[in-house]
Design an enzyme around this catalytic site. Structure first.
Site, short mmCIF file in Angstrom:
data_model
loop_
_atom_site.label_atom_id
_atom_site.label_comp_id
_atom_site.label_asym_id
_atom_site.label_seq_id
_atom_site.Cartn_x
_atom_site.Cartn_y
_atom_site.Cartn_z
N GLY A 11 0.83 -1.20 0.23
CA GLY A 11 -0.12 0.15 -0.37
C GLY A 11 1.11 1.27 -0.07
O GLY A 11 1.98 1.46 0.62
N THR A 125 4.84 2.14 5.97
CA THR A 125 3.14 1.54 6.30
C THR A 125 3.00 2.10 7.32
O THR A 125 3.02 3.06 8.35
CB THR A 125 3.52 -0.19 7.36
OG1 THR A 125 1.60 -0.92 7.28
CG2 THR A 125 3.80 -0.50 8.01
N ASP A 127 0.24 1.59 9.03
CA ASP A 127 -0.40 0.89 10.60
C ASP A 127 0.96 0.74 11.21
O ASP A 127 0.86 0.28 12.16
CB ASP A 127 -0.44 -1.07 9.97
CG ASP A 127 -1.60 -0.54 8.68
OD1 ASP A 127 -2.00 0.21 8.82
OD2 ASP A 127 -1.85 -1.85 8.51
N ARG A 162 -24.59 12.15 20.61
CA ARG A 162 -24.40 10.54 19.77
C ARG A 162 -23.50 10.02 19.68
O ARG A 162 -22.21 10.52 20.39
CB ARG A 162 -24.75 10.86 18.18
CG ARG A 162 -25.87 11.53 18.01
CD ARG A 162 -25.71 11.56 16.29
NE ARG A 162 -26.83 12.03 15.65
CZ ARG A 162 -27.08 12.45 14.63
NH1 ARG A 162 -26.39 13.10 13.98
NH2 ARG A 162 -28.09 13.22 13.67
N GLY A 170 -5.70 -0.39 9.87
CA GLY A 170 -4.62 -1.34 11.10
C GLY A 170 -4.98 -2.58 11.05
O GLY A 170 -6.08 -2.98 11.37
N ARG A 171 -4.13 -3.16 9.82
CA ARG A 171 -5.40 -4.43 9.54
C ARG A 171 -4.33 -5.21 10.83
O ARG A 171 -5.60 -6.80 11.33
CB ARG A 171 -4.28 -5.17 8.61
CG ARG A 171 -4.80 -6.27 7.74
CD ARG A 171 -3.41 -6.38 6.58
NE ARG A 171 -3.96 -5.70 5.28
CZ ARG A 171 -5.29 -6.58 5.11
NH1 ARG A 171 -5.77 -7.50 5.54
NH2 ARG A 171 -5.53 -5.35 4.05
N ARG A 267 -23.87 6.75 15.17
CA ARG A 267 -22.95 7.47 13.39
C ARG A 267 -21.69 6.39 13.79
O ARG A 267 -20.85 6.97 14.32
CB ARG A 267 -23.34 8.47 13.23
CG ARG A 267 -24.41 9.64 13.45
CD ARG A 267 -25.63 9.31 12.07
NE ARG A 267 -27.11 9.34 12.18
CZ ARG A 267 -27.49 9.17 12.89
NH1 ARG A 267 -27.74 8.41 13.27
NH2 ARG A 267 -28.51 10.18 11.90
N ARG A 276 -3.95 7.55 3.97
CA ARG A 276 -2.69 7.38 3.33
C ARG A 276 -2.66 8.25 2.19
O ARG A 276 -1.97 8.60 1.54
CB ARG A 276 -3.34 5.90 2.52
CG ARG A 276 -2.74 4.99 3.50
CD ARG A 276 -2.33 3.88 3.13
NE ARG A 276 -2.65 3.02 1.61
CZ ARG A 276 -3.27 1.89 1.36
NH1 ARG A 276 -3.39 0.47 1.85
NH2 ARG A 276 -3.22 1.38 -0.67
#
Ligand code: F6P
Length: 345
Positions: A11, A125, A127, A162, A170-171, A267, A276
């Protein structure tokens, strides 16, 4: 004159161009020629390259993305591809490779280096889950984008009383959720590394509402298992070419579940690829520049099969073998800091 080949894989992220520029410029000062390889490993397989010069990288330090293009091509998937990579390296007389990548790209880089290709890795990354480096290129920018988004969601959540669920990237690790969650004053931060139940989350929020809070910000990392939030698992078909799960939206499920259980209007915002995109922060530009310069220095000294890394205030090198196929989970100390300031039970 020796030639350095540069590729960006996986990515994209803000800061890649700063590293490319630094490799080209510091390399040319030391008498290296630079070649850009387009679209990650795919460009090495196809022989898709372009010359990079001091002037061709002019003005790119502030630009997001990667001027070289990227792909998620895995060079190890097919032995024929690996032979083509060697052919391209020979054809263009590439003496050393600089590979900018995340976990997948750098694990492949480790294998390619082990097969004898002189190679240096640079961690990137958003992440921030690459081991042995405190920061990877792109993380600081993503955190700043997410923090800004939380600030904006805060005022609308407050006005409507709300719950706002914010799903961030964040895989496998929750670095963005945790860091931006702390910075944005989130009331709950849910990440893959920390087990929780929906009962725990609802209890925390009930305590916060009972103590006078009238709205809530809940940040969740996309890689948090769906099963934790409700009784769903990922269908096999929902995976990309690398076998990565394509995230269907744990945030939406969480939002529905919170509204159902707590009866509070909720929401959901999925920040997606906005995290990214755009120009890198000054921190990422400087980090990328330091990594690029350090990578050329490793080429000069022949310290191949390594990755440049930030440890404390210093750029160091670590063997690629120490980071390949591994993920850096969030620091428990940082999570403890978040817990102590979130309220709830
Ligand atoms: O690996 C970095 C990352 O930004 C992940 O957080 C995210 O899940 C993934 O890339 C998205 O990848 P793609 O752009 O291929 O959808």
């Amino acid at each position: 004159m020796k030639t350095i080949g540069i590729l960006t894989g996986g990515g994209d992220c803000p800061g890649l161009n700063g590293a490319i520029r630094a490799v080209v410029r510091s390399g040319s000062q030391q008498g290296y020629r630079a070649i850009g390889i387009r679209n990650g490993w795919q460009g090495l397989i196809d022989g898709d390259i372009e010359d990079l010069t001091d002037s061709s990288v002019y003005g790119i330090i502030s630009r997001g993305g990667t001027i070289l293009g990227t792909s998620r091509t895995d060079p190890l998937k097919n032995p024929a591809h690996f032979r083509k990579i060697q052919d391209t390296l020979e054809k263009y007389a590439i003496d050393a490779l600089v590979v900018l990548g995340g976990n997948g790209t750098l694990s492949a880089a480790h294998e390619v280096a082990t097969s004898g290709v002189p190679l240096i890795g640079i961690p990137k990354t958003i992440d921030n889950d690459i081991p042995e480096t405190d920061m990877s290129i792109g993380f600081d920018t993503a955190v700043s984008i997410v923090t800004d988004a939380i600030d904006r969601l805060y005022t609308t959540a407050e006005s409507h009383h709300r719950i706002m669920v914010v799903q961030v990237m964040g895989r496998e690790a929750g670095w963005i959720a945790l860091t931006a969650g702390i910075a944005g004053g989130a009331d709950e931060i849910l990440i893959p590394e920390v087990h929780f139940t929906m009962d725990d989350v609802c209890q925390d929020l009930k305590v916060q509402f009972a103590s006078g809070k009238k709205f809530s910000i809940v940040v969740i990392a996309e890689g948090t298992p769906l099963e934790t939030v409700c009784d769903i698992s990922v269908p096999e078909c929902n995976r990309d070419e690398c076998g990565h799960e394509k995230f269907v939206g744990v945030g939406n499920l969480l939002g529905s579940e919170l509204e159902r259980r707590l009866g509070i209007e909720t929401r959901v915002t999925n920040l997606g690829h906005v995290q990214r995109g755009g120009s890198p922060t000054s921190f990422d530009r400087v980090l990328a520049t330091r990594f690029g310069v350090a990578a050329v220095e490793q080429i000069r000294t022949g310290n191949f099969g390594t990755m440049v890394a930030l440890q404390g205030a210093h750029v160091v090198t670590v063997p690629l073998s120490s980071i390949a196929y591994r993920v850096k989970p969030v620091e428990p100390d940082l999570y403890a800091v978040a817990k102590k300031t979130m309220g709830g039970s």
